[in-house]
Design an enzyme around this catalytic site. Structure first.
Site, PDB file in Angstrom:
ATOM      1  N   HIS A  57       0.844  -1.194   0.000  1.00  0.00           N
ATOM      2  CA  HIS A  57       0.000   0.000   0.000  1.00  0.00           C
ATOM      3  C   HIS A  57       0.877   1.240   0.000  1.00  0.00           C
ATOM      4  O   HIS A  57       2.109   1.150   0.109  1.00  0.00           O
ATOM      5  CB  HIS A  57      -0.990  -0.006   1.166  1.00  0.00           C
ATOM      6  CG  HIS A  57      -0.392   0.050   2.538  1.00  0.00           C
ATOM      7  ND1 HIS A  57       0.379  -0.957   3.068  1.00  0.00           N
ATOM      8  CD2 HIS A  57      -0.467   1.005   3.516  1.00  0.00           C
ATOM      9  CE1 HIS A  57       0.746  -0.649   4.300  1.00  0.00           C
ATOM     10  NE2 HIS A  57       0.259   0.544   4.586  1.00  0.00           N
ATOM     11  N   HIS A  59       1.428   3.943   1.939  1.00  0.00           N
ATOM     12  CA  HIS A  59       1.939   4.703   3.074  1.00  0.00           C
ATOM     13  C   HIS A  59       3.471   4.764   3.049  1.00  0.00           C
ATOM     14  O   HIS A  59       4.151   3.786   2.723  1.00  0.00           O
ATOM     15  CB  HIS A  59       1.454   4.105   4.384  1.00  0.00           C
ATOM     16  CG  HIS A  59       0.009   4.380   4.650  1.00  0.00           C
ATOM     17  ND1 HIS A  59      -0.740   3.654   5.553  1.00  0.00           N
ATOM     18  CD2 HIS A  59      -0.846   5.312   4.128  1.00  0.00           C
ATOM     19  CE1 HIS A  59      -1.978   4.129   5.574  1.00  0.00           C
ATOM     20  NE2 HIS A  59      -2.062   5.131   4.717  1.00  0.00           N
ATOM     21  N   ASP A  61       5.795   4.713   5.232  1.00  0.00           N
ATOM     22  CA  ASP A  61       6.603   3.773   6.012  1.00  0.00           C
ATOM     23  C   ASP A  61       6.681   2.402   5.373  1.00  0.00           C
ATOM     24  O   ASP A  61       7.393   1.520   5.875  1.00  0.00           O
ATOM     25  CB  ASP A  61       6.088   3.685   7.457  1.00  0.00           C
ATOM     26  CG  ASP A  61       4.663   3.166   7.562  1.00  0.00           C
ATOM     27  OD1 ASP A  61       3.826   3.508   6.692  1.00  0.00           O
ATOM     28  OD2 ASP A  61       4.360   2.423   8.519  1.00  0.00           O
ATOM     29  N   HIS A  62       5.988   2.219   4.252  1.00  0.00           N
ATOM     30  CA  HIS A  62       6.061   0.959   3.505  1.00  0.00           C
ATOM     31  C   HIS A  62       6.730   1.105   2.140  1.00  0.00           C
ATOM     32  O   HIS A  62       7.170   0.104   1.573  1.00  0.00           O
ATOM     33  CB  HIS A  62       4.662   0.361   3.338  1.00  0.00           C
ATOM     34  CG  HIS A  62       4.097  -0.158   4.625  1.00  0.00           C
ATOM     35  ND1 HIS A  62       4.024  -1.499   4.939  1.00  0.00           N
ATOM     36  CD2 HIS A  62       3.606   0.502   5.709  1.00  0.00           C
ATOM     37  CE1 HIS A  62       3.515  -1.648   6.139  1.00  0.00           C
ATOM     38  NE2 HIS A  62       3.245  -0.443   6.625  1.00  0.00           N
ATOM     39  N   HIS A 115      -7.718  -0.859   5.428  1.00  0.00           N
ATOM     40  CA  HIS A 115      -6.703   0.083   5.939  1.00  0.00           C
ATOM     41  C   HIS A 115      -6.536   1.228   4.943  1.00  0.00           C
ATOM     42  O   HIS A 115      -6.545   2.393   5.325  1.00  0.00           O
ATOM     43  CB  HIS A 115      -5.395  -0.674   6.142  1.00  0.00           C
ATOM     44  CG  HIS A 115      -4.280   0.153   6.699  1.00  0.00           C
ATOM     45  ND1 HIS A 115      -4.301   0.673   7.966  1.00  0.00           N
ATOM     46  CD2 HIS A 115      -3.096   0.532   6.151  1.00  0.00           C
ATOM     47  CE1 HIS A 115      -3.180   1.346   8.181  1.00  0.00           C
ATOM     48  NE2 HIS A 115      -2.428   1.283   7.089  1.00  0.00           N
ATOM     49  N   ASP A 132      -0.490  -3.904   6.280  1.00  0.00           N
ATOM     50  CA  ASP A 132      -1.169  -3.402   7.468  1.00  0.00           C
ATOM     51  C   ASP A 132      -2.635  -3.838   7.521  1.00  0.00           C
ATOM     52  O   ASP A 132      -3.461  -3.168   8.157  1.00  0.00           O
ATOM     53  CB  ASP A 132      -1.095  -1.871   7.524  1.00  0.00           C
ATOM     54  CG  ASP A 132       0.287  -1.370   7.911  1.00  0.00           C
ATOM     55  OD1 ASP A 132       1.176  -2.207   8.172  1.00  0.00           O
ATOM     56  OD2 ASP A 132       0.477  -0.138   7.945  1.00  0.00           O
ATOM     57  N   HIS A 170       4.257  -4.613  10.947  1.00  0.00           N
ATOM     58  CA  HIS A 170       4.634  -3.938  12.192  1.00  0.00           C
ATOM     59  C   HIS A 170       4.783  -4.940  13.334  1.00  0.00           C
ATOM     60  O   HIS A 170       4.122  -5.986  13.358  1.00  0.00           O
ATOM     61  CB  HIS A 170       3.580  -2.902  12.594  1.00  0.00           C
ATOM     62  CG  HIS A 170       3.516  -1.714  11.697  1.00  0.00           C
ATOM     63  ND1 HIS A 170       4.271  -0.582  11.909  1.00  0.00           N
ATOM     64  CD2 HIS A 170       2.788  -1.484  10.571  1.00  0.00           C
ATOM     65  CE1 HIS A 170       4.011   0.302  10.947  1.00  0.00           C
ATOM     66  NE2 HIS A 170       3.112  -0.232  10.131  1.00  0.00           N
TER      67      HIS A 170
END
Length: 260
Positions: A57, A59, A61-62, A115, A132, A170
């Protein structure tokens, strides 16, 4: 089919994992590289070469380290959801398609909105890269999707073989477990998982990957049909949740405000 060794979690940022899926020939598929430097170090430490990148996805942080990895490894294939917010050279993949990588890697693409609306999971070689959407003992927050969408996504993942390894994005297992214990205090499978996870974290080890079978036994977001979970949701709401979507929605709202 490209055989793989055990998935390697690479800690990044505050609590993220990038996953390396190593092939026995020295190649590895890289999943959700939020940072490049830890991936470089892990590849070198394990004597691996990147064969492709999978993104679940949009985001940061990915995906944040992907452009840097492409600079290090020109031509590295990237497979990503069909979402313009991922502004990278990549092959766009959708639900039901296959991400095929040279050397025999094949990953089924599973659309799992909730998400985010374009979130996908990748399933292949006994491994589920769930991003996530599904965590150990928990699930992702609903930033863009609806409870019905997220529950349908989790139902699809719950139907996979029980020995599937869940490689999520995570290290949330202990925090999720505190909530799960509030929901199902008498769940012995949950107690065993929390004891295991606590021992792992005490030794500085990741609690992942998890098995899907273990999640089915202990993760309340996969157990909305269990009488104890439904009763806990009703008690928190102060009334019957009405149906399984209502139960899931109550659990997710409860978790959003939960503090151990």
């Amino acid at each position: 089919m490209q055989p793989i060794a055990a998935p390697v979690p690479v800690p990044t940022l505050s609590d993220n994992y990038v996953w390396l899926l190593p092939g026995r020939g020295g190649d590895a598929v890289v999943v959700d590289p939020g940072e490049a430097a830890p991936v470089r170090k892990a590849l070198a430490r394990h004597a691996l070469r990147p064969a492709a990148v999978l993104l679940t996805h949009h985001h940061a942080d990915h995906i944040g380290g992907t452009a840097e990895l492409l600079g290090d490894f020109p031509g590295l294939p990237v497979f990503a959801p069909d979402d313009p917010r991922i502004a990278l050279p990549c092959t766009r993949v959708r639900d039901g398609e296959v991400a095929a990588v040279a050397g025999g890697w094949r990953f089924e693409v599973i659309g799992v909105p909730g998400h985010t609306v374009s979130h996908v999971a990748f399933l292949g070689h006994g491994v589920l890269c769930s991003g996530d959407t599904l965590f150990s003992l928990g699930c992702g927050r609903l930033f863009e999707g609806t409870p019905a969408q997220m529950l349908a996504s989790l139902d699809r993942l719950a139907a996979l073989p029980v020995d599937t390894l869940v490689c999520c994005g995570h290290e949330y297992t202990l925090a999720n477990g505190a909530f799960a214990r509030r929901v199902e205090p008498d769940n012995r499978a949950l107690d065993a998982r929390l004891q295991e996870a606590t021992a792992m974290r005490d030794r500085g080890l990741p609690t992942l990957p998890a098995t899907l079978g273990g999640e089915l036994a202990a993760n309340p977001f996969l157990r909305v049909d269990a009488p104890a979970v439904r009763a806990a949701a009703a008690d928190w709401l102060g009334h019957d949740p009405g149906d399984r979507v209502g139960t899931f929605a109550a659990l997710r709202r409860w978790k959003d405000g939960f503090r151990a």
